[in-house]
Write a protein that holds these residues in place. Structure first.
Motif, PDB file in Angstrom:
ATOM      1  N   ARG A  35       0.825  -1.210   0.000  1.00 30.21           N
ATOM      2  CA  ARG A  35       0.000   0.000   0.000  1.00 30.21           C
ATOM      3  C   ARG A  35       0.863   1.267   0.000  1.00 30.21           C
ATOM      4  N   ASP A  87      -5.873   2.649   2.766  1.00 29.00           N
ATOM      5  CA  ASP A  87      -6.019   3.003   1.354  1.00 29.00           C
ATOM      6  C   ASP A  87      -5.281   4.292   1.019  1.00 29.00           C
ATOM      7  N   ALA A  88      -5.121   4.547  -0.283  1.00 25.88           N
ATOM      8  CA  ALA A  88      -4.342   5.686  -0.756  1.00 25.88           C
ATOM      9  C   ALA A  88      -4.965   7.013  -0.337  1.00 25.88           C
ATOM     10  N   HIS A 133       2.252   4.069  -3.332  1.00 25.46           N
ATOM     11  CA  HIS A 133       1.714   5.421  -3.226  1.00 25.46           C
ATOM     12  C   HIS A 133       2.726   6.425  -3.789  1.00 25.46           C
ATOM     13  N   LEU A 160      -5.304  -2.956   5.272  1.00 23.30           N
ATOM     14  CA  LEU A 160      -6.275  -2.405   4.326  1.00 23.30           C
ATOM     15  C   LEU A 160      -6.265  -0.884   4.275  1.00 23.30           C
ATOM     16  N   GLU A 164     -12.566   0.211   7.222  1.00 19.27           N
ATOM     17  CA  GLU A 164     -11.800  -0.896   6.634  1.00 19.27           C
ATOM     18  C   GLU A 164     -10.365  -0.960   7.145  1.00 19.27           C
ATOM     19  N   ASN A 165      -9.886   0.125   7.703  1.00 20.38           N
ATOM     20  CA  ASN A 165      -8.505   0.176   8.183  1.00 20.38           C
ATOM     21  C   ASN A 165      -8.399  -0.365   9.611  1.00 20.38           C
ATOM     22  N   THR A 181     -10.969   5.206   8.364  1.00 20.26           N
ATOM     23  CA  THR A 181     -11.924   4.361   7.641  1.00 20.26           C
ATOM     24  C   THR A 181     -12.184   3.100   8.446  1.00 20.26           C
TER      25      THR A 181
END
Length: 383
Positions: free
Chosen positions: A42, A113-114, A46, A111, A205-206, A203
């Motif tokens: 991840r 994300d960018a 980036h 998980l 999801e993180n 988030t």
């Protein structure tokens, strides 16, 4: 030595004792790759991250090398007995690189994300540090010896995540000053040093993988199980008295009508059967028996809508529907767009997911002799 603006420090030196496995959780397989590799990838991918370094346990080098194969990374450094000491060692290892900013991330949050990384870096323009966090939604109690002491104001409480972002010189000095203390995250180290730490939207999801349930949840998010199915339908109605025929929900003028218990819409009937077949729910006759007076002359749109609702009840969705009308007459080309729009309306789909075609049998068979109309349909659904 070349200066790198931002470096990501991935903390992977823990033993994961709460997980209950011999192998540290950051090396357990997740969607075909170690948990740690997901976290490394991840940040490596980036565009604003100039370099990535992992802090690992001294005994885990073979596991790390396997997890990091093929990735362009700074050489790992060995952590300490506590997370705080591991982070301090990782920060100290970056002195020669002199990054302007550093992101400190737990390897067990695979998980990230960018967009979250972007938000963290953006926050450093106005603050010495920043953490991603989510508001606490449950009522929180403080307790002692199994008894509630007080109810806390959850409006002021947040769940901290990583990556936590800092100006490198500030957090390096803060960790040096906090050496030997037992602080739970890098924001606490920054707070102890008097640094301003901003809250950034995190988030759901993180989340941190701490047990088997978390690992299964991450697996589902990375490799969602989608059951794609196809169903076929076929229907025939003979011509009878009348001055129009119902085809795919549209009244088409004709010198005859179609015979049937309902409105005899062969297009909607065939598609209804196709959808029912895709979910293993029988056929249209089982749901709407032709001998039941309730369905005499009924609008077939309700049959199709019912089939669509059964898909939704099973947690699925209709991906596409393809209908072919088979007849010599009437000619349906002028009505095709209206038919597509009507079927899409009934099922709540974008018209681009609906196809209505017409063909003849070149004068052969019952349709060729003008005795009736047939239709066949295919429905593709995802559960």
């Amino acid at each position: 030595m070349t200066t790198i603006d931002t470096i990501a420090l991935i903390v992977a030196a823990g033993r994961g004792q709460r997980f209950g496995t011999a192998m540290p959780k950051q090396y357990l397989p997740l969607a075909g790759k170690p948990v740690l590799r997901h976290s490394l990838e991840r940040f490596v991918r980036h565009p604003k991250i100039g370099a990535v370094r992992a802090v690992i346990h001294g005994d885990d080098r073979p596991l790390y090398d396997a997890a990091a194969t093929g990735l362009t990374l700074l050489a790992p450094v060995t952590g300490g007995a506590t997370r705080q000491e591991s982070v301090r060692r990782g920060l100290e290892s970056l002195r020669d690189l002199k990054p302007a900013h550093v992101l400190i991330h737990d390897a067990a949050r695979p998980l990230v994300d960018a967009a979250l990384i972007d938000r963290m870096l953006g926050a450093l323009a106005s603050s010495s540090g920043a953490i991603p966090a989510l508001p606490v939604s449950d009522t929180v109690k403080r307790a002692e010896n199994g008894r509630v002491i007080e109810t806390l104001d959850r409006r002021t409480l947040w769940r901290a995540q990583t990556p936590q972002a800092f100006r490198y010189g500030d957090i390096l000095a803060a960790h040096a000053a906090a050496a030997g203390r037992e602080l739970t995250d890098d924001a606490a180290v920054a707070e102890a040093a008097g640094l301003a730490v901003a809250l950034v939207e995190g988030t759901e999801e993180n989340f941190k993988v701490t047990n088997e349930t978390d690992l299964r949840r991450a697996e589902q998010l990375l490799s969602p199980s989608i059951d794609v199915r196809c169903g076929n339908g076929f229907d025939v109605h003979r011509f009878g008295q009348g001055n129009q025929v119902m085809l795919c929900g549209i009244a088409v003028p004709h010198d005859q009508g179609l015979e049937g218990h309902s409105d005899a819409d062969v297009g909607l009937h065939s598609l209804t059967d196709a959808i029912l077949g895709a979910i293993g729910a029988g056929d249209i006759g089982q749901h709407f028996p032709p001998g039941d007076p309730r369905w005499r002359g009924a609008d077939s749109a309700q049959f199709l809508a019912h089939a669509g609702s059964l898909v939704s009840e099973r947690g699925g969705r209709i991906l596409s529907a393809d209908i072919t009308l088979i007849c010599e007459r009437p000619k349906v080309g002028a009505y095709r767009a209206a038919m597509v729009a009507r079927v899409a309306e009934i099922l709540g789909l974008d018209p681009s997911r609906i196809s209505v075609k017409a063909t003849t049998t070149e004068g052969l068979g019952f349709t060729g002799r003008g005795e009736g109309i047939a239709a066949q349909a295919t429905a593709t659904i995802a559960l």
